[in-house]
Design a protein around this motif. Structure first.
Motif, PDB file in Angstrom:
ATOM      1  N   LEU A 184       0.832  -1.214   0.000  1.00 38.82           N
ATOM      2  CA  LEU A 184       0.000   0.000   0.000  1.00 38.82           C
ATOM      3  C   LEU A 184       0.861   1.256   0.000  1.00 38.82           C
ATOM      4  O   LEU A 184       0.539   2.249  -0.678  1.00 38.82           O
ATOM      5  CB  LEU A 184      -0.924  -0.006   1.213  1.00 38.82           C
ATOM      6  CG  LEU A 184      -2.055  -1.036   1.199  1.00 38.82           C
ATOM      7  CD1 LEU A 184      -2.797  -1.043   2.529  1.00 38.82           C
ATOM      8  CD2 LEU A 184      -3.032  -0.739   0.054  1.00 38.82           C
ATOM      9  N   GLN A 185       1.962   1.238   0.734  1.00 37.04           N
ATOM     10  CA  GLN A 185       2.861   2.393   0.784  1.00 37.04           C
ATOM     11  C   GLN A 185       3.488   2.644  -0.590  1.00 37.04           C
ATOM     12  O   GLN A 185       3.635   3.789  -1.024  1.00 37.04           O
ATOM     13  CB  GLN A 185       3.950   2.161   1.826  1.00 37.04           C
ATOM     14  CG  GLN A 185       4.880   3.372   2.028  1.00 37.04           C
ATOM     15  CD  GLN A 185       4.137   4.599   2.514  1.00 37.04           C
ATOM     16  OE1 GLN A 185       3.381   4.522   3.489  1.00 37.04           O
ATOM     17  NE2 GLN A 185       4.325   5.738   1.841  1.00 37.04           N
ATOM     18  N   MET A 186       3.844   1.568  -1.275  1.00 43.49           N
ATOM     19  CA  MET A 186       4.426   1.699  -2.610  1.00 43.49           C
ATOM     20  C   MET A 186       3.427   2.305  -3.592  1.00 43.49           C
ATOM     21  O   MET A 186       3.763   3.183  -4.388  1.00 43.49           O
ATOM     22  CB  MET A 186       4.903   0.329  -3.109  1.00 43.49           C
ATOM     23  CG  MET A 186       6.112  -0.204  -2.348  1.00 43.49           C
ATOM     24  SD  MET A 186       6.470  -1.944  -2.704  1.00 43.49           S
ATOM     25  CE  MET A 186       6.829  -1.861  -4.452  1.00 43.49           C
ATOM     26  N   VAL A 187       2.183   1.842  -3.515  1.00 45.11           N
ATOM     27  CA  VAL A 187       1.139   2.389  -4.390  1.00 45.11           C
ATOM     28  C   VAL A 187       0.902   3.862  -4.080  1.00 45.11           C
ATOM     29  O   VAL A 187       0.778   4.693  -4.979  1.00 45.11           O
ATOM     30  CB  VAL A 187      -0.169   1.583  -4.237  1.00 45.11           C
ATOM     31  CG1 VAL A 187      -1.310   2.284  -4.977  1.00 45.11           C
ATOM     32  CG2 VAL A 187       0.009   0.162  -4.761  1.00 45.11           C
ATOM     33  N   LEU A 188       0.844   4.186  -2.790  1.00 48.44           N
ATOM     34  CA  LEU A 188       0.628   5.576  -2.381  1.00 48.44           C
ATOM     35  C   LEU A 188       1.770   6.468  -2.870  1.00 48.44           C
ATOM     36  O   LEU A 188       1.527   7.565  -3.400  1.00 48.44           O
ATOM     37  CB  LEU A 188       0.507   5.668  -0.860  1.00 48.44           C
ATOM     38  CG  LEU A 188       0.312   7.084  -0.285  1.00 48.44           C
ATOM     39  CD1 LEU A 188      -0.988   7.681  -0.809  1.00 48.44           C
ATOM     40  CD2 LEU A 188       0.310   7.036   1.240  1.00 48.44           C
ATOM     41  N   ASP A 189       3.015   6.012  -2.722  1.00 41.73           N
ATOM     42  CA  ASP A 189       4.162   6.792  -3.179  1.00 41.73           C
ATOM     43  C   ASP A 189       4.109   7.010  -4.689  1.00 41.73           C
ATOM     44  O   ASP A 189       4.414   8.094  -5.193  1.00 41.73           O
ATOM     45  CB  ASP A 189       5.472   6.086  -2.804  1.00 41.73           C
ATOM     46  CG  ASP A 189       5.756   6.148  -1.309  1.00 41.73           C
ATOM     47  OD1 ASP A 189       5.074   6.931  -0.610  1.00 41.73           O
ATOM     48  OD2 ASP A 189       6.648   5.420  -0.848  1.00 41.73           O
ATOM     49  N   TRP A 190       3.737   5.962  -5.411  1.00 44.32           N
ATOM     50  CA  TRP A 190       3.633   6.053  -6.882  1.00 44.32           C
ATOM     51  C   TRP A 190       2.598   7.105  -7.278  1.00 44.32           C
ATOM     52  O   TRP A 190       2.857   7.944  -8.154  1.00 44.32           O
ATOM     53  CB  TRP A 190       3.265   4.692  -7.457  1.00 44.32           C
ATOM     54  CG  TRP A 190       2.965   4.697  -8.928  1.00 44.32           C
ATOM     55  CD1 TRP A 190       1.741   4.723  -9.526  1.00 44.32           C
ATOM     56  CD2 TRP A 190       3.921   4.702  -9.987  1.00 44.32           C
ATOM     57  NE1 TRP A 190       1.857   4.739 -10.888  1.00 44.32           N
ATOM     58  CE2 TRP A 190       3.193   4.724 -11.203  1.00 44.32           C
ATOM     59  CE3 TRP A 190       5.320   4.695 -10.029  1.00 44.32           C
ATOM     60  CZ2 TRP A 190       3.822   4.721 -12.446  1.00 44.32           C
ATOM     61  CZ3 TRP A 190       5.945   4.703 -11.276  1.00 44.32           C
ATOM     62  CH2 TRP A 190       5.203   4.717 -12.467  1.00 44.32           C
ATOM     63  N   VAL A 191       1.454   7.079  -6.619  1.00 46.07           N
ATOM     64  CA  VAL A 191       0.388   8.037  -6.938  1.00 46.07           C
ATOM     65  C   VAL A 191       0.819   9.465  -6.621  1.00 46.07           C
ATOM     66  O   VAL A 191       0.648  10.384  -7.433  1.00 46.07           O
ATOM     67  CB  VAL A 191      -0.904   7.681  -6.165  1.00 46.07           C
ATOM     68  CG1 VAL A 191      -1.938   8.802  -6.304  1.00 46.07           C
ATOM     69  CG2 VAL A 191      -1.487   6.362  -6.678  1.00 46.07           C
ATOM     70  N   VAL A 192       1.404   9.646  -5.433  1.00 44.76           N
ATOM     71  CA  VAL A 192       1.791  10.996  -5.009  1.00 44.76           C
ATOM     72  C   VAL A 192       2.902  11.554  -5.894  1.00 44.76           C
ATOM     73  O   VAL A 192       2.845  12.712  -6.328  1.00 44.76           O
ATOM     74  CB  VAL A 192       2.236  10.983  -3.524  1.00 44.76           C
ATOM     75  CG1 VAL A 192       2.849  12.327  -3.141  1.00 44.76           C
ATOM     76  CG2 VAL A 192       1.054  10.672  -2.626  1.00 44.76           C
ATOM     77  N   ILE A 193       3.924  10.742  -6.165  1.00 48.60           N
ATOM     78  CA  ILE A 193       5.065  11.230  -6.952  1.00 48.60           C
ATOM     79  C   ILE A 193       4.668  11.462  -8.404  1.00 48.60           C
ATOM     80  O   ILE A 193       4.886  12.549  -8.957  1.00 48.60           O
ATOM     81  CB  ILE A 193       6.246  10.234  -6.869  1.00 48.60           C
ATOM     82  CG1 ILE A 193       6.789  10.180  -5.445  1.00 48.60           C
ATOM     83  CG2 ILE A 193       7.358  10.649  -7.839  1.00 48.60           C
ATOM     84  CD1 ILE A 193       7.827   9.082  -5.222  1.00 48.60           C
ATOM     85  N   ASN A 194       4.068  10.461  -9.021  1.00 48.98           N
ATOM     86  CA  ASN A 194       3.718  10.577 -10.440  1.00 48.98           C
ATOM     87  C   ASN A 194       2.616  11.610 -10.658  1.00 48.98           C
ATOM     88  O   ASN A 194       2.741  12.518 -11.491  1.00 48.98           O
ATOM     89  CB  ASN A 194       3.286   9.207 -10.978  1.00 48.98           C
ATOM     90  CG  ASN A 194       3.401   9.120 -12.482  1.00 48.98           C
ATOM     91  OD1 ASN A 194       2.790   9.910 -13.184  1.00 48.98           O
ATOM     92  ND2 ASN A 194       4.173   8.161 -12.962  1.00 48.98           N
ATOM     93  N   GLY A 195       1.539  11.452  -9.884  1.00 45.85           N
ATOM     94  CA  GLY A 195       0.440  12.403 -10.024  1.00 45.85           C
ATOM     95  C   GLY A 195       0.844  13.805  -9.619  1.00 45.85           C
ATOM     96  O   GLY A 195       0.448  14.794 -10.255  1.00 45.85           O
ATOM     97  N   GLY A 196       1.657  13.917  -8.571  1.00 48.58           N
ATOM     98  CA  GLY A 196       2.058  15.234  -8.090  1.00 48.58           C
ATOM     99  C   GLY A 196       2.897  15.995  -9.093  1.00 48.58           C
ATOM    100  O   GLY A 196       2.669  17.193  -9.331  1.00 48.58           O
ATOM    101  N   LEU A 197       3.868  15.333  -9.713  1.00 46.16           N
ATOM    102  CA  LEU A 197       4.726  16.019 -10.681  1.00 46.16           C
ATOM    103  C   LEU A 197       3.967  16.363 -11.965  1.00 46.16           C
ATOM    104  O   LEU A 197       4.188  17.417 -12.563  1.00 46.16           O
ATOM    105  CB  LEU A 197       5.954  15.163 -10.988  1.00 46.16           C
ATOM    106  CG  LEU A 197       6.991  15.093  -9.859  1.00 46.16           C
ATOM    107  CD1 LEU A 197       8.096  14.116 -10.210  1.00 46.16           C
ATOM    108  CD2 LEU A 197       7.578  16.481  -9.597  1.00 46.16           C
ATOM    109  N   ALA A 198       3.072  15.474 -12.407  1.00 45.88           N
ATOM    110  CA  ALA A 198       2.260  15.775 -13.591  1.00 45.88           C
ATOM    111  C   ALA A 198       1.339  16.961 -13.302  1.00 45.88           C
ATOM    112  O   ALA A 198       1.187  17.866 -14.136  1.00 45.88           O
ATOM    113  CB  ALA A 198       1.436  14.554 -13.995  1.00 45.88           C
ATOM    114  N   ALA A 199       0.725  16.965 -12.107  1.00 38.70           N
ATOM    115  CA  ALA A 199      -0.149  18.082 -11.723  1.00 38.70           C
ATOM    116  C   ALA A 199       0.649  19.373 -11.584  1.00 38.70           C
ATOM    117  O   ALA A 199       0.162  20.457 -11.917  1.00 38.70           O
ATOM    118  CB  ALA A 199      -0.854  17.755 -10.408  1.00 38.70           C
ATOM    119  N   LEU A 200       1.898  19.259 -11.111  1.00 42.34           N
ATOM    120  CA  LEU A 200       2.761  20.438 -11.004  1.00 42.34           C
ATOM    121  C   LEU A 200       3.030  21.029 -12.387  1.00 42.34           C
ATOM    122  O   LEU A 200       3.030  22.251 -12.561  1.00 42.34           O
ATOM    123  CB  LEU A 200       4.077  20.064 -10.327  1.00 42.34           C
ATOM    124  CG  LEU A 200       5.107  21.193 -10.197  1.00 42.34           C
ATOM    125  CD1 LEU A 200       4.552  22.334  -9.344  1.00 42.34           C
ATOM    126  CD2 LEU A 200       6.414  20.664  -9.612  1.00 42.34           C
ATOM    127  N   GLY A 201       3.240  20.153 -13.366  1.00 44.35           N
ATOM    128  CA  GLY A 201       3.427  20.631 -14.730  1.00 44.35           C
ATOM    129  C   GLY A 201       2.210  21.391 -15.227  1.00 44.35           C
ATOM    130  O   GLY A 201       2.325  22.468 -15.827  1.00 44.35           O
TER     131      GLY A 201
END
Length: 406
Positions: A291-308
């Motif tokens: 679950l932690q791995m999935v959460l990290d993937w969502v936050v990192i990937n989604g966060g950087l794309a949203a930042l763009g």
């Protein structure tokens, strides 16, 4: 490499007169930023000596020149879906440079081509467009250099856009010798034989072949060929040399875009397999770890794309949608986060006719790219794509570190 001939505004452009297959060709080397060149083109066509005019334009640029509002008919989402967003952005960046040159020099690059079109239509003589499509040339230029040098080309385009400095005399002089495309990449072309081939030599050969194709039966006996001075020698040499009776095969070869490295197309699929395998291993070891791995993937990937998307000043709904879409699109090689972001942005802020009509003017300044809904959507697509790509690699390394205890 051939050196373009320079000449002052008050001088007549260099010419080459030659006969080929019962046709007399007058090759006029023009300055792309020169009122004198435009006047000379008008004078020659008005003389009535020619029964056809060939110009250094492709059909797309001819349409754009004759119909400045053609951009308003563009289906923006289809452009992005077809993978042409970067090409449109590059064209807009070069157009912005053109506008800056026009403001500094008092004449827009390509005025002699407009003069040729207008006078040929007045005289009711055929116009032959002989240059290669600018999109194909840009792609061949891009593919002609190693991947680590491509950022130089992209940065050259960006630098020509963001700089607030006045257009230098050297830049204007280069535009007198070649077109905007050549001027933009001139520095790199001088240092790279491969780049020179794609940008200059190939087009010299292509335009000669197009003349042979358009006038293979010599139905036009006197043809005025309006080209930049930098192409005069190369095109003249090609015309004087051997040209095939059927140039279609060679033209097709020059219109092909070299394929990218075969292995790169497998990278998204490999990443998808590795990430999913990482999740599976994580859950097999410990549910909390998975679950932690999935959460990290969502936050990192989604966060950087949203930042763009945020940097592109996208609509809040676009930013939120990009955040939730990116972690899934990164695991689906058939669709990208940028495409989803652009689709949401278009739905939330559909570009108006006014946005399209003001597009060329707005992109002449950096803030205009964010003000205009068309160019801003392109930015949303590109920056969300870049953010998601960064998130994929950073998130992937994060998962690897969790599995190895790093």
């Amino acid at each position: 490499m051939t050196q373009a001939q320079t000449f002052p505004d008050h001088a007549l452009g260099p010419r080459e007169e030659l006969f080929k297959y019962d046709t007399h060709y007058t090759l006029l080397g023009t300055a792309h930023v020169s009122k004198a060149s435009a006047d000379e083109v008008r004078h020659l066509i008005q003389s009535g000596e020619f029964d056809a005019v060939a110009i250094e334009l492709c059909p797309g640029r001819l349409t754009s020149m004759k119909d400045p509002d053609a951009l308003a008919k563009m289906d923006l989402f289809q452009v992005i879906k077809a993978g042409k967003a970067g090409m449109v952005a590059a064209n807009l960046a070069m157009g912005a440079f053109q506008q800056r040159v026009a403001e500094e020099s008092g004449i827009a690059p390509g005025e002699e081509m407009k003069a040729a079109i207008e006078e040929a239509e007045k005289q009711q003589i055929p116009i032959l467009v002989i240059d290669r499509d600018i999109g194909i040339t840009l792609k061949r230029v891009y593919r002609s250099v190693p991947w680590w040098q491509r950022m130089n080309l992209i940065s050259g385009l960006i630098a020509s856009l963001v700089t607030k400095e006045k257009v230098s005399a050297d830049e204007i002089e280069r535009l007198k010798q070649g077109d905007v495309l050549e001027s933009t990449f001139n520095e790199f072309a001088e240092q790279s034989e491969h780049l020179y081939q794609a940008l200059i030599a190939e087009r010299d050969h292509y335009m000669a072949l197009r003349l042979a194709q358009e006038n293979g039966d010599s139905r036009f006996k006197r043809v005025l060929v309006v080209i930049g001075a930098g192409h005069l020698k190369g095109m003249s040499d090609n015309l004087r040399g051997h040209l095939p009776e059927n140039p279609s095969e060679q033209l097709t070869l020059l219109e092909q875009v070299p394929p990218g490295s075969q292995w790169t197309r497998f990278i998204p699929w490999i990443i998808m397999v590795l990430v999913l395998a990482g999740f599976a291993i994580g859950f097999s070891r410990n549910t909390d770890l998975g679950l932690q791995m999935v959460l990290d993937w969502v936050v990192i990937n989604g966060g950087l794309a949203a930042l763009g998307a945020l940097i592109a000043k996208a609509h809040p709904v676009t930013i939120i949608g990009t955040f939730f879409a990116a972690p899934f699109t990164s695991l689906n090689p058939t669709i990208g986060a940028g495409m989803v972001a652009a689709g949401i942005e278009i739905a939330m802020r559909k570009p108006t006719v006014g946005d399209f009509s003001k597009l060329r003017q707005d992109v002449t300044e950096m803030k205009g790219w964010w003000r205009n809904r068309v160019s801003r959507t392109l930015l949303v697509f590109m920056l969300a794509t870049l953010g998601s790509a960064m998130g994929t690699y950073i998130g992937g390394f994060r998962i690897f570190g969790q599995l190895t205890g790093g």
